[in-house]
Design a protein around this motif. Structure first.
Motif, PDB file in Angstrom:
ATOM      1  N   GLU A 260       0.806  -1.208   0.000  1.00 10.18           N
ATOM      2  CA  GLU A 260       0.000   0.000   0.000  1.00 10.18           C
ATOM      3  C   GLU A 260       0.844   1.265   0.000  1.00 10.18           C
ATOM      4  N   GLY A 261       2.082   1.166   0.471  1.00  8.50           N
ATOM      5  CA  GLY A 261       2.943   2.339   0.479  1.00  8.50           C
ATOM      6  C   GLY A 261       2.463   3.416   1.408  1.00  8.50           C
ATOM      7  N   VAL A 262       2.207   3.078   2.662  1.00 10.08           N
ATOM      8  CA  VAL A 262       1.657   4.048   3.597  1.00 10.08           C
ATOM      9  C   VAL A 262       2.746   5.003   4.064  1.00 10.08           C
ATOM     10  N   VAL A 263       2.557   6.273   3.831  1.00  7.65           N
ATOM     11  CA  VAL A 263       3.478   7.305   4.269  1.00  7.65           C
ATOM     12  C   VAL A 263       2.678   8.335   5.063  1.00  7.65           C
ATOM     13  N   ASN A 264       3.258   8.818   6.143  1.00 11.72           N
ATOM     14  CA  ASN A 264       2.612   9.839   6.961  1.00 11.72           C
ATOM     15  C   ASN A 264       2.049  10.945   6.069  1.00 11.72           C
ATOM     16  N   SER A 265       0.802  11.370   6.357  1.00  5.91           N
ATOM     17  CA  SER A 265       0.128  12.322   5.473  1.00  5.91           C
ATOM     18  C   SER A 265       0.851  13.658   5.380  1.00  5.91           C
ATOM     19  N   SER A 266       1.424  14.121   6.487  1.00  4.82           N
ATOM     20  CA  SER A 266       2.154  15.384   6.460  1.00  4.82           C
ATOM     21  C   SER A 266       3.431  15.254   5.631  1.00  4.82           C
ATOM     22  N   MET A 268       3.739  13.178   3.171  1.00  2.24           N
ATOM     23  CA  MET A 268       3.269  13.083   1.797  1.00  2.24           C
ATOM     24  C   MET A 268       3.058  14.478   1.199  1.00  2.24           C
ATOM     25  N   LEU A 269       2.453  15.370   1.971  1.00  2.00           N
ATOM     26  CA  LEU A 269       2.236  16.731   1.471  1.00  2.00           C
ATOM     27  C   LEU A 269       3.554  17.431   1.173  1.00  2.00           C
ATOM     28  N   SER A 270       4.541  17.236   2.047  1.00  2.00           N
ATOM     29  CA  SER A 270       5.855  17.845   1.820  1.00  2.00           C
ATOM     30  C   SER A 270       6.486  17.296   0.555  1.00  2.00           C
ATOM     31  N   LEU A 271       6.319  15.983   0.313  1.00  2.00           N
ATOM     32  CA  LEU A 271       6.935  15.370  -0.859  1.00  2.00           C
ATOM     33  C   LEU A 271       6.297  15.859  -2.156  1.00  2.00           C
ATOM     34  N   THR A 272       4.987  16.107  -2.130  1.00  2.00           N
ATOM     35  CA  THR A 272       4.313  16.542  -3.366  1.00  2.00           C
ATOM     36  C   THR A 272       4.766  17.925  -3.814  1.00  2.00           C
ATOM     37  N   ARG A 273       5.376  18.689  -2.908  1.00  2.00           N
ATOM     38  CA  ARG A 273       5.843  20.032  -3.269  1.00  2.00           C
ATOM     39  C   ARG A 273       7.213  20.014  -3.955  1.00  2.00           C
ATOM     40  N   ILE A 274       7.888  18.873  -3.957  1.00  2.00           N
ATOM     41  CA  ILE A 274       9.233  18.769  -4.544  1.00  2.00           C
ATOM     42  C   ILE A 274       9.098  18.427  -6.017  1.00  2.00           C
ATOM     43  N   GLN A 275       9.443  19.367  -6.864  1.00  2.00           N
ATOM     44  CA  GLN A 275       9.243  19.218  -8.311  1.00  2.00           C
ATOM     45  C   GLN A 275      10.454  18.568  -8.964  1.00  2.00           C
ATOM     46  N   GLN A 276      10.668  17.304  -8.640  1.00  2.00           N
ATOM     47  CA  GLN A 276      11.740  16.508  -9.238  1.00  2.00           C
ATOM     48  C   GLN A 276      11.223  15.097  -9.477  1.00  2.00           C
ATOM     49  N   SER A 277      11.887  14.371 -10.378  1.00  2.00           N
ATOM     50  CA  SER A 277      11.580  12.953 -10.556  1.00  2.00           C
ATOM     51  C   SER A 277      12.316  12.168  -9.479  1.00  2.00           C
ATOM     52  N   PHE A 278      11.563  11.557  -8.555  1.00  2.00           N
ATOM     53  CA  PHE A 278      12.212  10.800  -7.485  1.00  2.00           C
ATOM     54  C   PHE A 278      11.256   9.759  -6.923  1.00  2.00           C
ATOM     55  N   VAL A 279      11.852   8.775  -6.247  1.00  2.00           N
ATOM     56  CA  VAL A 279      11.083   7.779  -5.506  1.00  2.00           C
ATOM     57  C   VAL A 279      11.647   7.688  -4.097  1.00  2.00           C
ATOM     58  N   LEU A 280      10.798   7.247  -3.168  1.00  2.00           N
ATOM     59  CA  LEU A 280      11.193   7.007  -1.793  1.00  2.00           C
ATOM     60  C   LEU A 280      10.968   5.529  -1.524  1.00  2.00           C
ATOM     61  N   ALA A 281      12.010   4.819  -1.074  1.00  2.00           N
ATOM     62  CA  ALA A 281      11.917   3.389  -0.792  1.00  2.00           C
ATOM     63  C   ALA A 281      12.218   3.141   0.679  1.00  2.00           C
ATOM     64  N   VAL A 291       7.665   3.456  -1.544  1.00  2.00           N
ATOM     65  CA  VAL A 291       6.502   3.879  -0.767  1.00  2.00           C
ATOM     66  C   VAL A 291       5.969   5.231  -1.232  1.00  2.00           C
ATOM     67  N   HIS A 292       6.712   5.900  -2.101  1.00  2.00           N
ATOM     68  CA  HIS A 292       6.215   7.144  -2.707  1.00  2.00           C
ATOM     69  C   HIS A 292       6.941   7.366  -4.019  1.00  2.00           C
ATOM     70  N   ALA A 293       6.183   7.796  -5.027  1.00  2.00           N
ATOM     71  CA  ALA A 293       6.763   8.154  -6.323  1.00  2.00           C
ATOM     72  C   ALA A 293       6.203   9.505  -6.740  1.00  2.00           C
ATOM     73  N   SER A 294       7.070  10.384  -7.187  1.00  2.00           N
ATOM     74  CA  SER A 294       6.634  11.727  -7.571  1.00  2.00           C
ATOM     75  C   SER A 294       5.918  11.688  -8.918  1.00  2.00           C
ATOM     76  N   ASP A 295       5.141  12.736  -9.180  1.00  2.00           N
ATOM     77  CA  ASP A 295       4.432  12.828 -10.460  1.00  2.00           C
ATOM     78  C   ASP A 295       5.402  12.864 -11.637  1.00  2.00           C
ATOM     79  N   LEU A 296       6.531  13.544 -11.468  1.00  2.00           N
ATOM     80  CA  LEU A 296       7.504  13.616 -12.559  1.00  2.00           C
ATOM     81  C   LEU A 296       8.154  12.263 -12.832  1.00  2.00           C
ATOM     82  N   PHE A 297       8.319  11.433 -11.807  1.00  2.00           N
ATOM     83  CA  PHE A 297       8.816  10.074 -12.018  1.00  2.00           C
ATOM     84  C   PHE A 297       7.820   9.276 -12.853  1.00  2.00           C
TER      85      PHE A 297
END
Length: 425
Positions: A260-266, A268-281, A291-297
């Motif tokens: 499910e890739g559960v990441v703390n909601s706060s 998650m909000l911080s990560l969505t503001r980072i305008q780069q192609s990246f993933v968090l494992a 557990v998180h992949a950016s829109d640019l990725f």
């Protein structure tokens, strides 16, 4: 053209606000919430800036704002020049750590009139994965004299006090003429009546009358606010949609649902503001899943979020990926060290692209490696030189993204970084 784009964005934003309630609760929830005549709001921390997605008629009457001026906005519009910044930070901490809180805060109506507000905040959790779906906030007007009292008793904000099991609540018995009466049944109507009466008394009698009854009122308003949150949370639980619904407690640890890739909601909000192609494992889960992949990725690789989260990054490899580059990545993970490597990856449609990958560990505030972040930069060839201009700037953006993620993770206190079943803080 620009005006049309703005209208489209506004319509999309409004759709998200509507879907926030519709996807989680039965269609009857709005009618049920109308029974609660006191002032409250429901916000969604999964959306940018944690906007209000529902507000009661009591909230509009108390503040003077209209529905269009409230829904879609963060609650900070109630703040003003004399609002205590420490109290604001206390609320932000509670939201970041996904816990309940009760504070006294000076707010302002639409016409600029200040009023003291006993604000009670409580999270509502997803049954499916334990993420915070909504925050419920109840506003109770109090006199300035009550606002200046000392600390709120901690017993009033425990998880047992806040989170009921049934919609109709028996909250105890009271003594009258040396006889114990029947238990008091708390319903939407009784809570609404109590809070409405508080508002009427404050408006009619003013601060002086409130000061006369200060000793009797100090705990009364806090209990009323607590009862209001109890009813609201129970109503949302009762109105939620089965497995896709909500609960008053965290139901799972992150390790119970790695796919499910559960990441703390706060976070998650911080990560969505980072305008780069990246993933968090997460290296603490089996096979180190994303557990998180950016829109640019997602744009770069062609995969959807559902196809990425829960999987190891190796799905980007293909027949011509250099095993030496893969081994370099594995070795840096074994040693908990950062590395940069050019590697041939493959999009979903199997088209290859050269990826200048920067991989770095991200440690929690306790010093343990909580995540690995991988920032991707597409280059034209394996041996492309890094130029002093755009190339160097792009690499600096990679390092900047890593730094921003580290700040976001370390700013979360221990209880807010990772979810624990049955935790109350």
């Amino acid at each position: 053209m620009g005006m049309g784009l703005k209208i489209d964005e506004e319509e999309e934003s409004m759709d998200l606000l509507v879907e926030s309630m519709r996807n989680t609760y039965a269609d009857t929830v709005r009618e049920a919430l109308k029974d609660y005549e006191f002032s409250f709001v429901i916000s969604d921390p999964r959306l940018p800036d944690n906007p209000i997605v529902y507000a009661s008629e009591g909230f509009f009457k108390m503040t003077g704002y209209s529905r269009d001026e409230v829904v879609g906005h963060n609650c900070r519009f109630l703040q003003g020049p004399d609002t205590d910044r420490r109290t604001v930070l206390e609320l932000r901490d509670a939201i970041r750590e996904e816990r309940q809180a009760q504070v006294r805060i000076l707010n302002y109506t639409k016409d600029g009139r200040p009023f003291w507000n006993l604000f009670h905040l409580a999270p509502v959790f997803s049954k499916a994965d334990g993420t915070v779906i909504h925050f419920v906030g109840v506003q109770t007007p109090i006199s300035p004299q009550l606002a200046s009292t000392d600390n709120i008793p901690s017993c009033l904000v425990s998880s047992q006090t806040l989170l009921p099991q049934k919609l109709s609540l028996v909250v105890g018995s009271h003594v009258e003429n040396d006889a114990v009466s029947e238990p008091l049944l708390i319903t939407p109507k009784t809570v609404s009546n109590c809070l409405s009466e508080s508002f009427k008394q404050l408006s009619a009698n003013g601060p002086s009358a409130a000061e006369d009854s200060k000793g009797n009122s100090q705990g009364t308003e806090e209990v009323k606010a607590t009862d209001a949150v109890k009813c609201l949370v129970s109503q949302l639980v009762a109105s939620s949609k089965g497995k896709e619904g909500v609960d008053e407690k965290r139901c799972k640890q992150l390790s119970e649902c790695p796919a499910e890739g559960v990441v703390n909601s706060s976070l998650m909000l911080s990560l969505t503001r980072i305008q780069q192609s990246f993933v968090l494992a997460d290296p603490n889960l089996p096979d180190m899943p994303i557990v998180h992949a950016s829109d640019l990725f997602l744009h770069l690789t062609g995969y959807s979020r559902e196809e990425v989260v829960g999987r190891n990054c190796r799905f980007l490899q293909g027949p011509d990926t250099d095993p030496a580059a893969v081994e370099q990545i594995r070795e840096s993970i074994r040693q908990d060290k950062p590395c940069s490597v050019r590697i041939l990856n493959y999009r979903k449609d199997r088209r290859p692209f050269w990826n200048l990958l920067h991989l770095s560990p991200v440690r929690s505030c306790g010093g343990k490696v909580a995540f690995y972040v991988g920032v991707q930069l597409q280059v034209m060839a394996a041996d492309e030189e890094v130029e002093e201009g755009s190339g160097l700037s792009a690499q600096m953006k990679q390092l900047s993204a890593v730094g921003a993620i580290r700040v976001a993770v370390r700013s979360l206190q221990g209880g807010g970084l990772r979810r624990c079943a049955g935790s109350s803080s």
